[in-house]
Every structure is written in C-alpha cells, then in structure tokens.
Design a protein around this motif. Sequence first.
Motif, short mmCIF file in Angstrom:
data_model
loop_
_atom_site.label_atom_id
_atom_site.label_comp_id
_atom_site.label_asym_id
_atom_site.label_seq_id
_atom_site.Cartn_x
_atom_site.Cartn_y
_atom_site.Cartn_z
N ASN A 111 -10.97 -3.79 2.41
CA ASN A 111 -10.95 -2.75 1.38
C ASN A 111 -12.40 -2.45 1.05
O ASN A 111 -13.32 -2.92 1.72
N LYS A 136 -0.25 7.89 0.09
CA LYS A 136 -0.20 6.54 0.64
C LYS A 136 -0.40 6.49 2.16
O LYS A 136 -1.26 5.77 2.67
N SER A 170 -7.81 4.65 6.67
CA SER A 170 -8.40 3.31 6.63
C SER A 170 -8.42 2.67 8.02
O SER A 170 -9.41 2.05 8.42
N GLY A 179 -3.70 7.68 3.42
CA GLY A 179 -4.71 6.71 3.03
C GLY A 179 -4.78 5.54 3.99
O GLY A 179 -5.86 5.04 4.32
N GLN A 180 -3.63 5.09 4.47
CA GLN A 180 -3.61 4.00 5.45
C GLN A 180 -4.11 4.47 6.81
O GLN A 180 -4.85 3.75 7.50
N MET A 238 -10.31 2.40 -0.18
CA MET A 238 -10.17 2.45 1.27
C MET A 238 -11.38 1.81 1.95
O MET A 238 -12.53 2.06 1.56
N GLU A 293 -4.81 8.91 -3.99
CA GLU A 293 -4.60 9.59 -2.72
C GLU A 293 -3.21 9.28 -2.17
O GLU A 293 -2.61 8.24 -2.50
N ALA A 333 0.82 -1.22 0.00
CA ALA A 333 0.00 0.00 0.00
C ALA A 333 0.84 1.26 0.00
O ALA A 333 0.35 2.34 -0.34
N GLN A 392 -5.21 -2.73 0.15
CA GLN A 392 -5.72 -1.62 -0.63
C GLN A 392 -4.63 -1.05 -1.53
O GLN A 392 -3.44 -1.22 -1.26
N CYS A 393 -5.05 -0.38 -2.57
CA CYS A 393 -4.14 0.32 -3.46
C CYS A 393 -4.55 1.78 -3.50
O CYS A 393 -5.66 2.10 -3.94
N HIS A 394 -3.67 2.64 -3.04
CA HIS A 394 -3.96 4.07 -3.05
C HIS A 394 -3.42 4.66 -4.36
O HIS A 394 -2.31 5.16 -4.43
N ASN A 395 -4.24 4.56 -5.38
CA ASN A 395 -3.81 4.97 -6.72
C ASN A 395 -3.68 6.48 -6.86
O ASN A 395 -2.79 6.96 -7.56
#
Length: 378
Positions: free
Chosen positions: A239, A284, A291, A287-288, A249, A282, A18, A277-280
Amino acid sequence: MDIRPRLREQRIETPSWAYGNSGTRFKVFAQPGVPRDPYEKLADAAQVHRFTGIAPSVALHIPWDKVDDYAGLRRHADGLGLSIGAINANVFQDDDYKLGSVTNPDPRVRRKALDHLLECVDIMDATGSDTLKLWFSDGTNYPGQDDIRARQDRLAEALESVYARLGEGQRFLLEYKLFEPAFYTTDVPDWGTAYAHCVKLGPKAQVVVDTGHHAPGTNIEFIVAFLLREGKLGGFDFNSRFYADDDLMVGAADPFQLFRIMYEVAEEPGIAFMLDQCHNLEPKIPGQIRSVMNVQEATAKALLVDKNALKSAQAVGDILAAHAVLMDAYNTDVRPLLADLRQEAGLDPDPMAAYARSGYFQEISAARVGGAQAGWGA
C-alpha cells in the motif's frame, strides 16, 4: 536483457476487503455495486485477474469472509479461475479484545483469541490456503497499564501453539505495526520484534512487511534486504502512505520507494506479493487494477537494472555511476513493454480502459440491490 519471462511469472494477490466499503474513523462511504458476501467479492476479484492476468488469488479475512462451507467457497473460486490466498485472522474487533487478544491479562480472552487463530488454520485446510497472516493490535496506551515483558511471554505462547498446528506446506506470516491503536506500547511494533519471534519458532514462521507500518523516513528496502538475507521475509502487504497507515494505492505516494523495494526482492522466489488497501473514495475494482499495474511497472523497472554495471561501479566506489544505473532503470518507460506482454497473453493492452468498456460496473450496480453491503468490519 529479456525480462519478459520473469514478468510473465509474477503473481499479485488481492484482498477481499478491498472490494467492500471502507472509510476513515469518521465515515464509511458507500458505493454502488459493492459486494454483499464473499462470493461476490470473489466475482469482483476475478475481474481484476481477467484484465491484468496476474492476480489469480484472493486473501480472505475472518470473520469478515465467514461462510458455512469453506470447501464450497473454494470451489466457487476455482470456477472463477481463482484460488484462495492468505487467511487473515481478526483478533481486534471484539469487545473482549479491549486490553489485547493473545497478550490480554485475562486467560479467558487469550484462549478465545487463540481458538480463533486455530480456527483460521482449519479454514486454511478447507480452502487450500498455505498462508496464515497474523496482525495483532495488542498493546497499551499508558505506562504501567500492563507488564511489557509478560505480554511478550503471552504472545510467544500463542505463536507456539499456532505454529504447532500448521500442517505440511503451511506457514504463518507475522505482521508488525509501529503504532495504532495502541499508542504507548505495541506488542509487535517493528520488524525486529517479529523477526525475533519467528527465528525462535522455526522455518514455518516468517515476517510480512506492510509498507505503511513504519515511521516516516524508514528505509524499508534495508529491512527487506536484511530479512531476505536471513531467510525470514515471507511477503508484503503493499500500500502507500503519506503520514501513517493510510492504506492508499501502492506506489501512489512514493513510486521510487516501491521501485527500490522491488529491486531488492523482484528476483527472489517464494515471496508473496499482496495488496492491503482501502479504496475509500475511488472505485474498488479499478483501484485494484491500477494497484496491480503499479506493482508490475515497479517490478519491470527493477528487473531492468544492469546489475553488472552496478556491481562494477560499487566495486570501485563510483557513487555517481552506481546511482545512475538505478536511475536509468527507474526512468525507463516500461508501459509499452507491459502492454505488449498483455497482448501476447490475449489481454487488452490497457486494463483500465478494458474494464471501463466491459460494462461490469453497470451490471453489478443494477444487480446488487438489497442486502447488506460488505464493508470494513463486515
């Protein structure tokens, strides 16, 4: 009721991938400050734990996180106040796996895939991890492409070999996915298939539920309740999705679904809460952090459900009263409670704002210049 002790005990594992660049099938979007190796991924994960207080472990993905010295990587994690969590195998990113990995019709390819899975158990030994996570992209695209039952036999044989290699206190979690990249048959397409293989193997084999791996409208909390009843729910890959495996998220698309799931599982011991999850688009690390906070909030609401009132309403068939008990808990604003808990733990009550003020993003953006950024498939 005082739910604070249970909230203090909650732990949520973040995934190393992530923190790297990710994107769609069409484009991977680079961001400044992205880690260049697993050591920098751990450093970023330490920031999430620093500001949330409940994310002390990091899942690794092999070979994305391959290093020469896994014991050294473990020591590095220890120095950051982290531990190594689940080891995720990768048998989907090699040309040899075009027709499958452990279910491939070619014995040579099956052996190669199995050797990688056994290597991952070796890495568990070196890092102190107690969990191996298995996801197989294996399947077929066309009727007649391969023998469906024979592929299940090959899968069972590989799982038996991995199971036999597990040490004391180790387990594997078998993940399922409805479709993609195989569009006609997927060899582990649903919880029933994963469950059947795990039951046959024994107590060290459990099912992991990825909340994005279901058909639209699937009642995930029913799956959770069933697997809990059978003692076969090992953990979650949290996710969120609007259409398929969007890897957004957690709680972003349907926070009420997350609440319903957490109601079933919040007080059960031994269940691994992991983000996948993949924060494409936002950033990183924020984003975690967000979440982790979303899971915390759903958990707090789930723990607020008045179970005595709920059981009383259920016993007399009072549908509206029973539903109201759940809705009362769901509609409670638990953010002040969680802010107080953080302050009690010596943390800033607002993790997102605290991270933004820390200057860490500016620091890594300036320092991580040169070298290949980590990314999906790196």
